[in-house]
Design a protein around this motif. Structure first.
Motif, mmCIF file in Angstrom:
data_model
loop_
_atom_site.group_PDB
_atom_site.id
_atom_site.type_symbol
_atom_site.label_atom_id
_atom_site.label_comp_id
_atom_site.label_asym_id
_atom_site.label_seq_id
_atom_site.Cartn_x
_atom_site.Cartn_y
_atom_site.Cartn_z
ATOM 1 N N PHE A 90 0.830 -1.195 0.000
ATOM 2 C CA PHE A 90 0.000 0.000 0.000
ATOM 3 C C PHE A 90 0.867 1.248 0.000
ATOM 4 C CE2 PHE A 90 -4.238 -1.568 0.425
ATOM 5 C CZ PHE A 90 -4.120 -2.784 1.085
ATOM 6 N N PHE A 103 -4.778 6.136 1.660
ATOM 7 C CA PHE A 103 -4.178 4.948 1.072
ATOM 8 C C PHE A 103 -4.682 4.699 -0.339
ATOM 9 C CE2 PHE A 103 -1.816 2.728 4.410
ATOM 10 C CZ PHE A 103 -2.233 3.391 5.549
ATOM 11 N N GLY A 104 -3.811 4.103 -1.155
ATOM 12 C CA GLY A 104 -4.251 3.552 -2.420
ATOM 13 C C GLY A 104 -4.956 2.226 -2.189
ATOM 14 N N GLU A 105 -5.380 1.584 -3.261
ATOM 15 C CA GLU A 105 -6.137 0.336 -3.133
ATOM 16 C C GLU A 105 -5.250 -0.899 -3.056
ATOM 17 O OE1 GLU A 105 -10.597 1.340 -4.392
ATOM 18 O OE2 GLU A 105 -9.504 -0.019 -5.743
ATOM 19 N N GLY B 41 -10.141 -6.007 -0.065
ATOM 20 C CA GLY B 41 -9.759 -5.523 -1.379
ATOM 21 C C GLY B 41 -9.548 -4.028 -1.467
ATOM 22 N N LYS B 42 -9.634 -3.338 -0.351
ATOM 23 C CA LYS B 42 -9.478 -1.880 -0.333
ATOM 24 C C LYS B 42 -8.329 -1.478 0.571
ATOM 25 C CE LYS B 42 -13.138 -1.111 -2.858
ATOM 26 N NZ LYS B 42 -13.009 -0.582 -4.243
ATOM 27 N N GLY B 43 -7.872 -0.240 0.420
ATOM 28 C CA GLY B 43 -6.887 0.288 1.335
ATOM 29 C C GLY B 43 -7.547 0.756 2.622
ATOM 30 N N PRO B 44 -6.779 0.832 3.710
ATOM 31 C CA PRO B 44 -7.335 1.355 4.967
ATOM 32 C C PRO B 44 -7.788 2.801 4.801
ATOM 33 C CG PRO B 44 -5.213 0.279 5.315
ATOM 34 C CD PRO B 44 -5.378 0.432 3.840
#
Lengths: 112, 115
Positions: A90, A103-105, B41-44
């Protein structure tokens, strides 16, 4: 306004190969960082930058290299990939010290 | 390396229950304590944060309680909903000086809210 964009989302490498994970942000944030996330280990800081031309090591920097030539971009380079670098990576950015991290994904990397 | 210890590792509650996630730290220089929420599947994403000049902070159904003398802080989720099912991370950093950009995360708590 895209926020923090990471590419690629998925990558498979063979041991010994090198590659670069790209990170770009369009929020004009000075602070950018890279984390890796492993099951049961939380998020661990790899490298960070407080502005263009300035980088520093985090908790787990070995095997990774970074540079910051512009405010927008902060690529993470794997010099010689190892199976231990299999992880989700990340990128994050922030507008201030101890401010909210965006954050990015994530980029899921598998090293065979 | 400075540590933030988070518990439990996983938590299952029924809808309407009040899950509580606890964190403890060692570094007395820490003075910024955020909580992040992460969906699969996502960022924090930042959920709520506190500084040690207050003992409690509420934002909607989410509350942080902070005990400076015990070096502990916790997240409470009131009237929990299935949509709250996610992984929650506590974190800490010094607010200034060396290391102030280095946010140290706990290992995370996977919360499941059952309908």
């Amino acid at each position: 306004n895209a926020g923090v964009t990471q590419t690629p989302k998925f990558q498979v490498l063979k041991t010994g190969q090198s590659m670069t994970l790209q990170c770009a942000q369009d929020m004009n944030h000075e602070y950018m960082s890279w984390y890796r996330q492993d099951p049961g280990m939380g998020l661990r800081l790899i490298h960070y930058s407080v502005g263009a031309g300035i980088t520093d090591q985090g908790e787990v920097p070995n095997g990774y290299n970074v540079s910051r030539s512009t405010t927008e971009d902060f690529p993470l380079r794997l010099l010689s990939a190892a199976p231990s670098q299999t992880s989700v990576y990340f990128c994050a950015s922030s507008y201030s010290i101890a401010g909210e991290l965006f954050f990015g994904e994530g980029s899921r990397l598998t090293v065979l | 390396q400075q540590q933030v210890k988070q518990s439990p590792q996983s938590l299952i509650v029924q809808k309407g229950g009040i899950p509580i996630i606890n964190c403890a730290y060692e570094n007395t220089a820490f003075d910024y304590f955020p909580w992040y929420q992460q969906f699969p599947g996502k960022g924090p994403a930042l959920l709520i944060a506190i500084r040690p000049d207050v003992s409690e902070k509420k934002e909607g159904r989410f509350t942080i309680s902070f005990n400076k003398s015990a070096k502990q802080f916790s997240l409470h989720i009131m009237d929990s909903q299935p949509g709250d099912s996610a992984t929650y991370f506590c974190a800490a950093s010094p607010g200034s000086g060396a290391g102030s950009y280095q946010l140290t995360f706990g290992k995370g708590t996977k919360l499941s809210v059952i309908p």
